[in-house]
Design a protein around this motif. Structure first.
Motif, PDB file in Angstrom:
ATOM      1  N   GLN B 279      -8.202   6.440  -3.897  1.00 34.55           N
ATOM      2  CA  GLN B 279      -8.665   8.131  -4.432  1.00 34.55           C
ATOM      3  C   GLN B 279     -10.227   7.758  -5.133  1.00 34.55           C
ATOM      4  OE1 GLN B 279      -7.775  10.318  -2.576  1.00 34.55           O
ATOM      5  NE2 GLN B 279      -5.823   9.733  -1.450  1.00 34.55           N
ATOM      6  N   ARG B 280     -10.035   6.522  -5.226  1.00 33.36           N
ATOM      7  CA  ARG B 280     -10.664   6.612  -6.238  1.00 33.36           C
ATOM      8  C   ARG B 280     -12.222   5.417  -6.632  1.00 33.36           C
ATOM      9  NH1 ARG B 280     -12.634   9.664  -8.392  1.00 33.36           N
ATOM     10  NH2 ARG B 280     -13.329   8.382 -10.908  1.00 33.36           N
ATOM     11  N   THR B 281     -12.023   4.483  -5.802  1.00 32.46           N
ATOM     12  CA  THR B 281     -12.685   3.079  -5.397  1.00 32.46           C
ATOM     13  C   THR B 281     -13.488   3.589  -4.006  1.00 32.46           C
ATOM     14  OG1 THR B 281     -10.447   2.388  -3.885  1.00 32.46           O
ATOM     15  CG2 THR B 281     -10.658   1.474  -6.398  1.00 32.46           C
ATOM     16  N   GLY B 282     -14.249   2.720  -4.171  1.00 29.21           N
ATOM     17  CA  GLY B 282     -15.364   2.836  -2.541  1.00 29.21           C
ATOM     18  C   GLY B 282     -14.183   2.477  -1.371  1.00 29.21           C
ATOM     19  N   ARG B 285     -12.034   5.077  -0.422  1.00 30.62           N
ATOM     20  CA  ARG B 285     -12.647   5.787   1.049  1.00 30.62           C
ATOM     21  C   ARG B 285     -13.125   5.526   2.173  1.00 30.62           C
ATOM     22  NH1 ARG B 285     -15.868   9.433  -1.972  1.00 30.62           N
ATOM     23  NH2 ARG B 285     -13.227   9.739  -2.996  1.00 30.62           N
ATOM     24  N   HIS B 286     -13.461   4.026   1.620  1.00 32.85           N
ATOM     25  CA  HIS B 286     -13.554   3.697   3.709  1.00 32.85           C
ATOM     26  C   HIS B 286     -12.892   3.646   4.682  1.00 32.85           C
ATOM     27  CE1 HIS B 286     -17.491   1.374   1.620  1.00 32.85           C
ATOM     28  NE2 HIS B 286     -17.532   2.457   1.662  1.00 32.85           N
TER      29      HIS B 286
END
Lengths: 260, 418
Positions: B279-282, B285-286
């Motif tokens: 939820q909180r890192t790139g 997200r990717h």
């Protein structure tokens, strides 16, 4: 406006795919603060031209000048670095992510390893309000919940988020209803009014008439004419698209290298 | 950039109006197809009530509550790994035997070679990494569908396990450090410390997030919603800790069994770390981006292939952790460790919890909730009926219901434009 340097200037561009000579000695000027409509029939070479400017596949020969400096564009990353952004027809949005996540996709703002959501949301909000977009209820709604026009808006806003100088729009109104087309065209107009150069690919003469400043017409891989919109009628543009000439505008014979 | 935004300018008007509004928003999302873990939570409550009413005594006993955690632990960890792969829209059928193979490596290094447990644990985890790397390379680089690659690995790893374990058939585990994970309990006082850390940590992290958004002039959750969430979690954690801290030794024997099982710490730790990653890192997200629209992710400059390989490594490595848990629970490793329904239960757990089989939707906590549902069924049904056939049928039906909910909510999402 004719005396300042164009934002993007192409001279004598050629591009072949195998034996097919798709672009032949194409010239094109795009000026900042103006919408340049790129028109032409299917297969005239519009997409090839756009993809080459975006760095998807390079030109075979010819000269590209961006902001007065000669450049060669090798890849999409380099095009982005120059400030060239493309909004493709299929928009390339992720339905399962929200508006902010989509606008920053692949270029997230981070503090350390964590995503900086507040900064991203603020910048997204500022960009959208800079474009006078008021149709989005929340920046945190998923893109799947947006209408076609709203999606187009998000895709365009994503393109201008990065201090871009030239935005290329591929048929932005193709799938939209009347009201949403109006919204998107207003947005395209505002991009130019904000000082960006805009290339608008469109098949729709109404759109072209409504929003374009310049019209560049490709005919069978050659630039039949690049004229100011006010100098031509819709009828003449259609003739340019279908035959490559209209009266004394366009290609005067069938030889290579049509000129404006 | 927020220089002009003074404290006075930060209105609570932008905040969601309160609990009522938050609840209404939530149900609007559910109606729109963003259904999340709701069916699983409702199902869990319904099942507990159902078994409690039908069976009474044993199912609701404190002993059984602790037992339930033990039964679900390996499935939950396995499902956590599968969430990473399912998010991409892929599948890993070999995760069960990846767990078994890692457990076999652990047992061989620990018992047969007599090495220290950290080395054995490292070897087991490394086994998971290698398995994941191989699967990932075959799927991402060669472009073989993950279904086929992992089906092949399902068979191959089964064989590898037999070869590693050798003729003996079963390798016992006698190392205390490994055994305590599934068989040991925390001291009562430590259990309460853990409870305070969980609730306090949740409260503080959410409070900081609200503060950050307020400072930036963005709409933030209202304090009443925050308080309601903290209180709800607090009640849940305190009740669970209280129950687990009771003496649960069955009659006769005069050994004291009480306290929160150590494995809870493993699961909570993984839950927090993996949720943070997703939820909180790139990178997290990717993963969602690739699952939602692979082409869009590629055009956005995301390294789709590298990401896929990493996700398969996550999946197999977490499977290795699950294998260690299985070995610890059984005090041994045999060729059936991680076999039978282990994998299917884990996939079921992830899907029941709300992770979509179509990719792009799901959370790590789904694995925990879904794993508990599976464990409740596996634990409660035998207390009601002796026929094991019924248990399979019921578990199968629950999985079908979960997959239907997934498919319907997806249809609904496109129908309502959500």
């Amino acid at each position: 406006m004719a005396n300042d340097t164009p934002l993007l200037s192409l001279r004598g561009i050629n591009k072949s795919f195998g034996p097919v000579h798709v672009l032949q000695n194409v010239d094109l000027d795009v000026r900042a603060g103006r919408v340049t409509a790129l028109v032409g029939d299917n297969g005239a070479g519009k997409s090839t031209l756009i993809k080459a400017i975006a760095g998807i596949h390079p030109f075979d020969s010819g000269q590209v000048t961006f902001e007065g400096k000669p450049v060669t564009i090798h890849g999409p990353k380099q095009a982005n670095d120059l400030g060239i952004e493309v909004v493709y027809q299929d928009l390339a949005l992720c339905d399962n992510l929200d508006v902010v996540h989509n606008m920053f996709l692949g270029r997230e703002v981070k503090s350390g390893v964590t995503l900086n959501e507040t900064t991203m949301e603020k910048r997204a909000g500022e960009t959208l309000s800079g474009l006078s977009v008021r149709t989005l209820k929340s920046l945190r709604q998923q893109v799947s919940s947006l209408s076609g026009g709203q999606r187009q808006t998000v895709a365009i806003a994503r393109a201008v988020l990065w201090n871009s100088k030239l935005v290329i729009l591929d048929e932005p109104t193709a799938a939209l209803g009347v009201a949403q087309t109006e919204q998107v065209l207003n947005l395209v107009r505002r991009l130019a009014d904000n000082g960006l150069g805009v290339i608008l690919i469109s098949h729709n003469m109404n759109d072209v008439q409504a929003v374009a400043d310049d019209i560049a017409c490709l005919y069978l891989g050659q630039m039949a004419a690049q004229v100011e919109k006010d100098q031509v009628s819709s009828q003449q543009v259609v003739e340019l698209i279908t035959t490559g000439r209209s009266g004394d505008i366009g290609m005067q014979d069938n030889s290579m290298g049509g000129a404006a | 950039m927020s220089a002009q935004i003074t404290e006075v300018d930060v209105p609570s008007a932008g905040d969601t109006a309160g609990i009522g509004q938050a609840v209404r928003d939530y149900f609007a999302r559910v109606r729109g197809g963003d259904i999340g873990s709701l069916p699983a939570v409702l199902g869990l409550v319904a099942l507990v009530i159902l078994f409690g009413v039908l069976e009474g005594g044993t199912f609701l006993s404190i002993f059984n509550f602790a037992n339930l955690i033990n039964q679900s632990a390996a499935i939950i960890v396995l499902a956590m790994g599968l969430v990473f792969v399912l998010l991409l829209g892929e599948i890993d059928l070999s995760a069960g035997f990846a767990a078994g193979t890692a457990a076999a490596v652990l047992a061989v290094v620990l018992t047969n070679m007599g090495m220290a447990w950290p080395i054995a644990l490292l070897a087991a985890l490394l086994t998971g990494v290698v398995i994941g790397l191989v699967i990932g390379l075959l799927v991402a680089r060669l472009g073989i569908p993950s279904f086929v690659v992992t089906l092949a690995m399902f068979l191959a790893l089964q064989g590898a396990m037999l070869l590693i374990i050798g003729e003996g058939g079963t390798i016992p585990i006698r190392d205390d450090a490994i055994l305590v994970v599934m068989n040991g309990n925390m001291p009562v006082i430590l259990g309460w410390v853990l409870a305070v850390v969980i609730v306090g940590g949740f409260a503080i992290i959410n409070l900081l997030a609200i503060n950050r958004r307020r400072k930036a002039g963005l709409a933030a959750e209202s304090m009443s919603v925050w308080a309601a969430k903290v209180i709800a979690l607090g009640v849940l954690v305190v009740v669970a800790t209280y129950l687990l801290n009771q003496e649960r030794q069955l009659a006769t024997a005069n050994v004291v069994i009480q306290g929160v099982p150590w494995v809870v710490v493993v699961i909570l730790g993984l839950l927090v770390v993996l949720t943070f990653i997703l939820q909180r890192t790139g990178f997290g997200r990717h993963i969602y981006a690739v699952g939602g629209n692979r082409e869009a992710a590629r055009r956005a400059g995301i390294n789709v292939k590298g990401l896929m390989i990493t996700c398969f490594i996550f999946c197999s490595t977490l499977a290795a952790v699950a294998g260690v848990l299985l070995a610890s629970r059984d005090n041994s490793v045999s060729p059936t460790t991680g076999g039978a329904q282990t994998l299917l239960f884990a996939v079921g757990a992830a899907v029941i919890g709300g992770t979509s089989l179509f990719g792009g939707r799901g959370k790590v906590r789904d694995a925990v909730i879904g794993g508990l549902v599976i464990a409740v069924i596996a634990n409660g049904l035998p207390l009601i009926t002796q026929q094991s056939g019924i248990q399979f049928v019921v578990t199968g039906l629950v999985l079908l219901v979960a997959a239907s909910v997934d498919a319907i909510s997806r249809r609904r999402a496109s129908a309502t434009g959500r």
